[in-house]
Motif scaffolding. Structure first.
Motif, PDB file in Angstrom:
ATOM      1  N   GLU A  96      17.371  -1.848 -18.620  1.00 34.30           N
ATOM      2  CA  GLU A  96      16.580  -1.290 -17.527  1.00 34.30           C
ATOM      3  C   GLU A  96      15.521  -0.311 -18.041  1.00 34.30           C
ATOM      4  O   GLU A  96      14.389  -0.287 -17.534  1.00 34.30           O
ATOM      5  N   ILE A 141      11.551  -0.596 -17.487  1.00 28.39           N
ATOM      6  CA  ILE A 141      10.723   0.474 -16.911  1.00 28.39           C
ATOM      7  C   ILE A 141       9.497   0.727 -17.780  1.00 28.39           C
ATOM      8  O   ILE A 141       8.371   0.864 -17.277  1.00 28.39           O
ATOM      9  N   THR A 166       6.063   0.505 -12.200  1.00 34.56           N
ATOM     10  CA  THR A 166       7.121   1.503 -12.098  1.00 34.56           C
ATOM     11  C   THR A 166       6.598   2.888 -12.470  1.00 34.56           C
ATOM     12  O   THR A 166       6.861   3.883 -11.773  1.00 34.56           O
ATOM     13  N   SER A 195       6.199   6.198 -10.032  1.00 34.85           N
ATOM     14  CA  SER A 195       7.008   7.377 -10.342  1.00 34.85           C
ATOM     15  C   SER A 195       6.198   8.567 -10.851  1.00 34.85           C
ATOM     16  O   SER A 195       6.663   9.707 -10.761  1.00 34.85           O
ATOM     17  N   LEU A 238      11.331   2.191  -5.590  1.00 38.75           N
ATOM     18  CA  LEU A 238      11.705   1.720  -6.920  1.00 38.75           C
ATOM     19  C   LEU A 238      12.952   0.856  -6.880  1.00 38.75           C
ATOM     20  O   LEU A 238      12.985  -0.254  -7.423  1.00 38.75           O
ATOM     21  N   THR A 239      13.991   1.347  -6.230  1.00 39.55           N
ATOM     22  CA  THR A 239      15.237   0.583  -6.199  1.00 39.55           C
ATOM     23  C   THR A 239      15.159  -0.613  -5.260  1.00 39.55           C
ATOM     24  O   THR A 239      15.892  -1.585  -5.433  1.00 39.55           O
ATOM     25  N   VAL A 287      14.110  -3.510  -7.356  1.00 37.36           N
ATOM     26  CA  VAL A 287      14.864  -3.792  -8.574  1.00 37.36           C
ATOM     27  C   VAL A 287      15.597  -5.120  -8.502  1.00 37.36           C
ATOM     28  O   VAL A 287      15.344  -6.049  -9.281  1.00 37.36           O
ATOM     29  N   LYS A 296      21.582  -0.345 -12.542  1.00 34.75           N
ATOM     30  CA  LYS A 296      20.320  -0.305 -11.809  1.00 34.75           C
ATOM     31  C   LYS A 296      19.975   1.111 -11.342  1.00 34.75           C
ATOM     32  O   LYS A 296      18.811   1.498 -11.316  1.00 34.75           O
ATOM     33  N   TYR A 301      16.777   4.739 -12.799  1.00 37.97           N
ATOM     34  CA  TYR A 301      15.806   5.158 -11.794  1.00 37.97           C
ATOM     35  C   TYR A 301      16.158   6.524 -11.211  1.00 37.97           C
ATOM     36  O   TYR A 301      15.278   7.237 -10.725  1.00 37.97           O
ATOM     37  N   LEU A 332      14.576   8.732 -13.723  1.00 38.39           N
ATOM     38  CA  LEU A 332      13.123   8.690 -13.528  1.00 38.39           C
ATOM     39  C   LEU A 332      12.724   9.496 -12.289  1.00 38.39           C
ATOM     40  O   LEU A 332      11.728  10.232 -12.302  1.00 38.39           O
ATOM     41  N   GLY A 333      13.512   9.381 -11.213  1.00 39.05           N
ATOM     42  CA  GLY A 333      13.228  10.167 -10.010  1.00 39.05           C
ATOM     43  C   GLY A 333      13.372  11.661 -10.251  1.00 39.05           C
ATOM     44  O   GLY A 333      12.596  12.460  -9.724  1.00 39.05           O
ATOM     45  N   MET A 367      18.118   6.136  -3.109  1.00 37.56           N
ATOM     46  CA  MET A 367      18.319   4.964  -3.959  1.00 37.56           C
ATOM     47  C   MET A 367      19.385   4.040  -3.394  1.00 37.56           C
ATOM     48  O   MET A 367      19.325   2.829  -3.581  1.00 37.56           O
TER      49      MET A 367
END
Length: 374
Positions: A15, A19, A25, A29, A196-197, A200, A227, A231, A234-235, A273
């Motif tokens: 993953e 990204i 992505t 983000s 984002l999710t 996915v 998954k 993220y 990243l969030g 998410m």
């Protein structure tokens, strides 16, 4: 099936590579949050100053002239002075001014009478109700300022002298940007966490890689964690960037603890998410997932979270709906942390509903995620 550390690490590595290789992505983000902060910081303001109004001077006596100066010296008005109100009708109709104030010809006569207050007339453009209310309130404020100035040199015909000393808590400068920007972080995190999710799992189905994953010994729990975790990180990075920009670039005060902010943000990201992952699991199409994420995540967060529109001014049945909107609780927590501080009674009351809503989303996701192609 029990969780396997090796399989989970392999999924996380996959993953993270995805990204880094996917420009969209990083665009969602990093670039999108900064763009939204710029728009909210400079383009959205609930403070109305320099309102364009007209001032009709039907009376030119000295006290009327002093009242006119209260309007022209006010930072809230840009004043156009005329002698006849008919000169302003066209400007009001075209929207060149938002209203006008009339100092009538009998203003000084009323001032000379005992125990009377001279009237003025305020006419506002009602096509924009909020602006019309501001015109009236600001005009009353200018009139009260003039009364106080007049009271310095006379007894106001027996009226009592009142000195008002206002004190504003939590947002002393009365800058709408302070609570708009702090609340906007909830909107930004809603977009990041949900969008984002939401893309996915549906992306895996469209690209055909989900079939290959199903054929492996990977468990459903490992698949979901693989998954979510990348993220989520990243969030969190996006949230940190937004907070730093808000505090150090826009000068928004932050009176709480960054650790508490991280706790509240984690609870909301867990919830957002969960919603995005549930959407992508049920739809299996990126375009459909994107549209559902906007309608179920962004729009309710923007309209029903209290970010811009006061919840308690909404109809009662709408207020009840807001209790299932996670962004409502996040906006309250952010504004509490930024403008007030660590008020745990309020913060826990926001964290617990977000966690419960997030558990509900993940519960549906787990039960709808199956290792078969039908």
């Amino acid at each position: 099936m029990t969780l396997s550390k090796n399989r989970l690490l392999a999924l996380l590595q996959k993953e993270f590579y995805q990204i880094l290789r996917d420009p969209s992505t990083l665009l969602i983000s990093v670039v999108l949050p900064l763009l939204l902060l710029f728009l909210y910081g400079y383009g959205v303001s609930l403070d109305l100053d320099h309102l364009r109004i007209g001032l009709v001077m039907e009376d030119t006596a000295p006290d009327a002239e002093r009242l006119a100066k209260s309007f022209t010296n006010s930072p809230y008005f840009d004043v156009k002075i005329v002698r006849d109100r008919r000169e302003l009708y066209g400007d009001l109709m075209k929207g060149n001014i938002r209203g006008f104030v009339v100092i009538p010809s009998y203003f000084s006569d009323f001032r000379s009478r005992k125990n009377t207050i001279a009237p003025i007339q305020v006419i506002a453009d009602g096509s924009e109700t909020n602006t019309a209310n501001f015109v009236q309130y600001y005009a009353q404020g200018a009139y009260q300022d003039w009364l106080q100035q007049e009271a310095v040199g006379e007894d106001l015909r027996g009226l009592p002298h009142i000195q008002v000393q206002p004190r504003v808590w939590y947002n002393e400068p009365l800058e709408s940007r302070y609570f708009v920007l702090s609340g906007s972080l909830a909107i930004v995190m809603t977009l990041i966490g949900t969008l984002l999710t939401a893309l996915v799992v549906s992306r895996e189905w469209e690209r055909g890689t989900m079939e290959a994953m199903i054929s492996t010994p990977i468990g459903i729990g490992e698949m979901i964690l693989g998954k979510v975790i990348p993220y989520f990180i990243l969030g969190g990075i996006s949230m940190a960037i937004c907070v730093l920009v808000s505090v150090y670039f826009y000068g928004i005060p932050f009176r709480g603890s960054y650790w508490v902010l991280a706790l509240v943000s984690s609870a909301f990201l867990f919830c957002a998410m969960g919603l995005g992952l549930m959407i992508s699991t049920l739809s299996r199409q990126q375009a459909l997932s994107y549209q559902i994420a906007l309608f179920s995540g962004f729009l309710p967060a923007y309209i029903l979270s209290g970010f811009l529109f006061e919840i308690y001014s909404m109809p009662t049945w709408i207020q009840w709906i807001t209790f299932i909107i996670p962004a409502r609780y996040f906006v309250q927590s952010l504004q509490t942390l930024f403008l007030v501080g660590n008020v745990w009674s309020l913060i826990w009351a926001d964290i617990i509903p977000m966690l419960l809503i997030g558990v509900f989303f993940f519960f549906i996701t787990v039960h709808k995620t199956v290792k078969r192609l039908d």
